[in-house]
Design a protein around this motif. Structure first.
Motif, mmCIF file in Angstrom:
data_model
loop_
_atom_site.group_PDB
_atom_site.id
_atom_site.type_symbol
_atom_site.label_atom_id
_atom_site.label_comp_id
_atom_site.label_asym_id
_atom_site.label_seq_id
_atom_site.Cartn_x
_atom_site.Cartn_y
_atom_site.Cartn_z
ATOM 1 N N GLU A 220 0.848 -1.184 0.000
ATOM 2 C CA GLU A 220 0.000 0.000 0.000
ATOM 3 C C GLU A 220 0.887 1.238 0.000
ATOM 4 O OE1 GLU A 220 -3.544 0.904 2.897
ATOM 5 O OE2 GLU A 220 -1.684 1.717 3.733
ATOM 6 N N VAL A 221 0.747 2.057 -1.039
ATOM 7 C CA VAL A 221 1.488 3.311 -1.133
ATOM 8 C C VAL A 221 0.459 4.434 -1.040
ATOM 9 C CG1 VAL A 221 3.182 4.636 -2.438
ATOM 10 C CG2 VAL A 221 3.071 2.146 -2.724
ATOM 11 N N GLU A 222 0.640 5.350 -0.124
ATOM 12 C CA GLU A 222 -0.381 6.378 0.036
ATOM 13 C C GLU A 222 0.203 7.706 0.486
ATOM 14 O OE1 GLU A 222 -3.133 4.887 2.969
ATOM 15 O OE2 GLU A 222 -2.048 5.856 4.603
ATOM 16 N N ARG A 223 -0.533 8.740 0.138
ATOM 17 C CA ARG A 223 -0.217 10.091 0.595
ATOM 18 C C ARG A 223 -1.447 10.657 1.281
ATOM 19 N NH1 ARG A 223 1.725 15.493 -2.873
ATOM 20 N NH2 ARG A 223 1.040 17.009 -1.299
ATOM 21 N N LYS A 224 -1.271 11.175 2.474
ATOM 22 C CA LYS A 224 -2.377 11.774 3.215
ATOM 23 C C LYS A 224 -2.433 13.271 2.932
ATOM 24 C CE LYS A 224 -1.906 8.318 6.882
ATOM 25 N NZ LYS A 224 -2.927 7.437 6.297
ATOM 26 N N PHE A 225 -3.640 13.830 3.039
ATOM 27 C CA PHE A 225 -3.802 15.258 2.803
ATOM 28 C C PHE A 225 -4.995 15.769 3.597
ATOM 29 C CE2 PHE A 225 -6.347 13.049 -0.368
ATOM 30 C CZ PHE A 225 -7.532 13.774 -0.423
ATOM 31 N N GLY B 261 6.893 -4.659 -7.192
ATOM 32 C CA GLY B 261 6.472 -3.919 -8.373
ATOM 33 C C GLY B 261 7.196 -2.588 -8.498
ATOM 34 N N ASP B 262 6.777 -1.802 -9.479
ATOM 35 C CA ASP B 262 7.433 -0.531 -9.787
ATOM 36 C C ASP B 262 6.968 0.539 -8.810
ATOM 37 O OD1 ASP B 262 8.502 1.764 -10.851
ATOM 38 O OD2 ASP B 262 7.989 1.284 -12.926
ATOM 39 N N MET B 263 7.751 0.773 -7.773
ATOM 40 C CA MET B 263 7.390 1.749 -6.753
ATOM 41 C C MET B 263 7.355 3.161 -7.312
ATOM 42 S SD MET B 263 6.540 2.257 -3.593
ATOM 43 C CE MET B 263 6.969 0.690 -2.799
ATOM 44 N N ASN B 264 8.300 3.513 -8.167
ATOM 45 C CA ASN B 264 8.328 4.864 -8.714
ATOM 46 C C ASN B 264 7.090 5.162 -9.553
ATOM 47 O OD1 ASN B 264 10.680 5.792 -7.533
ATOM 48 N ND2 ASN B 264 11.994 5.041 -9.175
ATOM 49 N N ALA B 265 6.590 4.147 -10.269
ATOM 50 C CA ALA B 265 5.370 4.341 -11.051
ATOM 51 C C ALA B 265 4.187 4.617 -10.136
ATOM 52 C CB ALA B 265 5.106 3.112 -11.930
ATOM 53 N N ALA B 266 4.101 3.889 -9.032
ATOM 54 C CA ALA B 266 3.018 4.114 -8.073
ATOM 55 C C ALA B 266 3.108 5.512 -7.474
ATOM 56 C CB ALA B 266 3.075 3.053 -6.977
ATOM 57 N N LEU B 267 4.321 5.924 -7.125
ATOM 58 C CA LEU B 267 4.511 7.259 -6.566
ATOM 59 C C LEU B 267 4.146 8.344 -7.576
ATOM 60 C CD1 LEU B 267 7.892 6.630 -4.711
ATOM 61 C CD2 LEU B 267 5.682 7.046 -3.624
ATOM 62 N N GLN B 268 4.441 8.105 -8.848
ATOM 63 C CA GLN B 268 4.120 9.083 -9.884
ATOM 64 C C GLN B 268 2.614 9.230 -10.039
ATOM 65 O OE1 GLN B 268 6.090 11.268 -11.545
ATOM 66 N NE2 GLN B 268 4.101 12.068 -12.207
ATOM 67 N N ARG B 269 1.876 8.130 -9.970
ATOM 68 C CA ARG B 269 0.411 8.210 -10.073
ATOM 69 C C ARG B 269 -0.171 9.001 -8.902
ATOM 70 N NH1 ARG B 269 -0.099 1.950 -10.599
ATOM 71 N NH2 ARG B 269 -2.266 2.229 -9.940
ATOM 72 N N ILE B 270 0.406 8.817 -7.722
ATOM 73 C CA ILE B 270 -0.051 9.576 -6.561
ATOM 74 C C ILE B 270 0.284 11.055 -6.723
ATOM 75 C CG2 ILE B 270 0.361 9.956 -4.100
ATOM 76 C CD1 ILE B 270 0.636 6.914 -3.800
ATOM 77 N N THR B 271 1.488 11.344 -7.184
ATOM 78 C CA THR B 271 1.912 12.732 -7.374
ATOM 79 C C THR B 271 1.038 13.441 -8.407
ATOM 80 O OG1 THR B 271 4.202 12.167 -6.818
ATOM 81 C CG2 THR B 271 3.845 14.218 -8.033
ATOM 82 N N SER B 272 0.716 12.754 -9.498
ATOM 83 C CA SER B 272 -0.127 13.347 -10.545
ATOM 84 C C SER B 272 -1.517 13.652 -10.022
ATOM 85 C CB SER B 272 -0.213 12.407 -11.740
ATOM 86 O OG SER B 272 1.055 12.214 -12.332
ATOM 87 N N THR B 273 -2.085 12.709 -9.257
ATOM 88 C CA THR B 273 -3.415 12.928 -8.688
ATOM 89 C C THR B 273 -3.395 14.083 -7.703
ATOM 90 O OG1 THR B 273 -3.904 10.557 -8.924
ATOM 91 C CG2 THR B 273 -5.306 11.829 -7.437
ATOM 92 N N ALA B 274 -2.363 14.155 -6.884
ATOM 93 C CA ALA B 274 -2.246 15.252 -5.920
ATOM 94 C C ALA B 274 -2.179 16.596 -6.630
ATOM 95 C CB ALA B 274 -1.007 15.044 -5.043
ATOM 96 N N ALA B 275 -1.446 16.642 -7.734
ATOM 97 C CA ALA B 275 -1.328 17.893 -8.490
ATOM 98 C C ALA B 275 -2.682 18.318 -9.049
ATOM 99 C CB ALA B 275 -0.308 17.727 -9.613
ATOM 100 N N GLU B 276 -3.457 17.359 -9.562
ATOM 101 C CA GLU B 276 -4.779 17.682 -10.112
ATOM 102 C C GLU B 276 -5.736 18.169 -9.033
ATOM 103 O OE1 GLU B 276 -6.455 15.379 -13.450
ATOM 104 O OE2 GLU B 276 -4.942 13.889 -12.908
#
Length: 235
Positions: free
Chosen positions: A4-9, A186-201
């Motif tokens: 589970e990779v997550e960012r809280k906000f 799996g590809d951790m950087n890809a997961a982090l990028q999807r989170i970063t993109s969603t956060a930006a939007e």
């Protein structure tokens, strides 16, 4: 096994209004109660292992080790945990942590180690409440946190599923989570990028890491436990 990779906000009404506009589909609302368990001297949480029972279902969150090192900013904003949901595997993992600690003690711990070995040999996946209570007692595990959460959930597609949860805990704390589940290795950087993109939007700027429900709960109601976790650099 998944990671589970997550960012809280911190969320507000304006941000909630953005979710449909970025393509997030509302998938429902539910309420659940969580109970977290540890030994009296915090053997699990001081190693960043979180044993939870949610509405009768057990889960153990364990530190995830990725094969890549994300940049410092991303690393500071996201958390990564392996999730174990198989009850026998949870027992085995907890046994290993406790046994490692007791093995460092004297022979006076031998009866405890024998009891741990006996309990961990059970293979049943269906655990009734009485069995679970006995298991907790045998491993000397106690509930250190218990609270209810109201959750509204949304799902997006960003080269894979991205989930957004908006949580309101019964002790008055609200927090959002952007979450990606990936297979272990799996590809951790890809997961982090999807989170970063969603956060930006959603208009989330780079900021300090937002506290989760558990951090706030412990800070308010279990300050000694909270201080130990801070000193161990877990929180």
């Amino acid at each position: 096994m998944t990671v589970e990779v997550e960012r809280k906000f911190v969320y507000n009404a304006e941000m909630m209004g953005k979710l449909p506009h970025i393509g997030a589909k509302y998938i429902g609302q539910r309420q659940f109660q969580d109970q977290y368990f540890d030994t009296p001297d915090f053997l699990l949480t001081l190693k960043d292992f979180w044993l939870r029972c949610r509405e009768g279902l057990w889960e153990l969150k364990c530190p995830a080790v990725s094969g890549t090192t994300p940049d410092n900013e991303t690393q500071a904003l996201c958390s990564r945990y392996r999730e174990i949901t198989s009850f026998p595997l949870i027992q085995s993992e907890v046994k290993g942590i406790i046994k490692e600690h007791t093995a460092e003690g004297s022979e006076s711990n031998s009866s405890q180690r024998e009891q741990i070995d006996k309990v961990a040999k059970k293979e049943d996946t269906a655990i009734c409440s009485a069995d679970a209570t006995k298991w907790l007692s045998d491993f000397n595990l106690i509930c250190f946190a218990e609270f209810k959460t109201k959750r509204r959930s949304f799902m997006l597609e960003r080269d894979g599923a991205v989930r957004v949860d908006l949580d309101q805990a019964d002790f008055g704390y609200c927090v959002g989570e952007i979450e990606v589940l990936m297979p272990e290795g799996g590809d951790m950087n890809a997961a982090l990028q999807r989170i970063t993109s969603t956060a930006a939007e959603l208009g989330l700027s780079s900021e300090e890491r937002v506290k989760g429900k558990m951090s706030v709960y412990l800070q308010r109601y279990q300050p000694d436990h909270y201080a130990k976790l801070l000193n161990a650099h877990i929180l």
